[in-house]
Design a protein around this motif. Structure first.
Motif, mmCIF file in Angstrom:
data_model
loop_
_atom_site.group_PDB
_atom_site.id
_atom_site.type_symbol
_atom_site.label_atom_id
_atom_site.label_comp_id
_atom_site.label_asym_id
_atom_site.label_seq_id
_atom_site.Cartn_x
_atom_site.Cartn_y
_atom_site.Cartn_z
ATOM 1 N N PRO A 198 -0.409 -0.062 -0.266
ATOM 2 C CA PRO A 198 -0.265 1.041 0.676
ATOM 3 C C PRO A 198 -0.099 2.365 -0.050
ATOM 4 N N THR A 202 1.450 6.953 4.037
ATOM 5 C CA THR A 202 0.678 6.354 5.141
ATOM 6 C C THR A 202 1.549 5.442 6.000
ATOM 7 N N ASN A 204 1.882 2.454 5.677
ATOM 8 C CA ASN A 204 1.244 1.143 5.769
ATOM 9 C C ASN A 204 2.063 0.123 4.995
ATOM 10 N N SER A 205 1.883 -1.159 5.330
ATOM 11 C CA SER A 205 2.477 -2.207 4.513
ATOM 12 C C SER A 205 1.339 -2.813 3.691
ATOM 13 N N MET A 208 -2.690 -4.782 6.249
ATOM 14 C CA MET A 208 -3.162 -3.683 7.096
ATOM 15 C C MET A 208 -4.237 -4.157 8.053
ATOM 16 N N GLN A 212 -5.890 0.766 9.653
ATOM 17 C CA GLN A 212 -4.936 1.179 8.611
ATOM 18 C C GLN A 212 -5.589 1.152 7.231
ATOM 19 N N ARG A 213 -6.406 0.137 7.023
ATOM 20 C CA ARG A 213 -7.094 0.019 5.742
ATOM 21 C C ARG A 213 -8.049 1.178 5.512
ATOM 22 N N ASN A 216 -6.032 4.068 4.619
ATOM 23 C CA ASN A 216 -5.534 3.880 3.256
ATOM 24 C C ASN A 216 -6.618 4.207 2.226
#
Ligand SMILES: *[C@@H]1O[C@H](CO)[C@@H](O)[C@H](O)[C@H]1NC(C)=O
Length: 303
Positions: A198, A202, A204-205, A208, A212-213, A216
């Motif tokens: 991540p 962002t 994000n974990s 994703m 989200q990816r 990212n």
């Protein structure tokens, strides 16, 4: 995490890095360590190492600007200060802004990235001016050259120490929480796939969704631009000081050891290079006795 144990680990790593330069490294040998710290919470762990190295008989010289937030003298090391063109009020004002940034209510990613980058730019302007003052201080630079240090301990997020170590041709030990915009991965050529690492801000974990990816990936593509924006004045200063063009990534790539102040209970798992060593959350203060004279068990963690 127990601060003592972590400090001991770091100290032995720093000692090993210094000893590696001497094949005959036997116990009882004392070396010379130059410490170029970064201000703020970054200083807490570095100060503990500087003190302990000094206590063990090594010569430790800490180079700091005359004006700072927390930096200062210690019992077991020598402090060398140099004048800077700004006053304490600038530092105080930046602290206030920093707190405002940290406590800003939920913003969109774009807003949060732009305001953080603009704030960082201000902080880095101040660091540029500190760096320029040191590099122009020929007397101090000459003094440091004459010391023939065995190692330099520094936080590369403020690259003044890294650039100085490069110029003095002394192995650099970096102790850091991270670098803005993935410069650490770039400098160590460490794999950092955006598919599961991540990116900064962002939220994000490491697992994703497709959306989200994508975000990212876009953020990771913007990183070189962000670090250019944050660090560009340093590159100019560096070329002036070294009298040739060297990129910051190239300078950072010469770091001997990267002591990373986190572990995988704090960060999502990611690839590391063999010279990157996880030392846990060392930017914590030592325990202080509580009012009734007993030791409190907790540690204060900064980020
Ligand atoms: C260090 O800096 C001096 C001038 O400040 C320069 O002449 C010298 O070439 C530099 N050394 C290295 C290794 O970059």
């Amino acid at each position: 995490m127990h601060c003592r144990a972590i400090s001991c680990l770091v100290i032995s790593i720093v000692c090993c890095a210094a000893l590696e330069q001497r094949p005959s490294g036997k116990s009882g040998w004392t070396g010379k360590l130059l410490v170029v710290p970064m201000d703020g919470s970054h200083w807490t762990g570095v100060k503990a190492v500087a003190e302990e190295m000094g206590r063990r008989g090594h010569t430790v010289i800490v180079v700091i600007p005359e004006i700072s937030m927390y930096l200062g003298p210690g019992k077991h090391y020598i402090t060398k200060t140099f004048p800077v063109p700004y006053g304490q009020d600038l530092i105080n004002q930046m602290m206030v802004e920093h707190v405002r940034e940290l406590t800003a209510p939920g913003q969109s990613l774009l807003k949060s990235v732009t305001s953080k980058v603009v704030h960082l730019r201000k902080v880095f302007n101040c660091m540029d001016s500190t760096t320029e003052s040191l590099f122009k201080n020929h007397e101090l630079i000459e003094f440091l050259k004459e010391q023939n240090f065995d190692a330099v301990l520094t936080d590369p997020a403020h690259p003044m120490g890294a650039i100085l170590a490069y110029n003095l041709s002394v192995p650099a030990v970096y102790m850091l929480r991270g670098m803005p915009c993935g410069l650490d991965a770039a400098a160590t050529a460490c794999p950092s796939p955006p598919s599961y690492i991540p990116r900064f801000l962002t939220q994000n974990s490491d697992r994703m969704s497709f959306g989200q990816r994508t975000l990212n990936l876009l953020k990771s593509m913007l990183e070189p631009l962000e670090s250019k924006f944050i660090y560009c004045p340093f590159e100019k200063l560096t070329s002036n000081f070294l009298q040739r063009d060297v990129s910051l990534t190239e300078i950072l790539s010469t770091g001997a050891v990267w002591l990373m102040r986190y572990d995988f209970s704090m960060e999502f798992p990611k690839p590391l290079m063999p010279n990157m060593i996880l030392i846990g959350g060392i930017n914590c203060e030592s325990r202080k006795p509580t009012d009734n004279g007993e030791h409190s068990g907790g540690a204060r963690i900064f980020s």
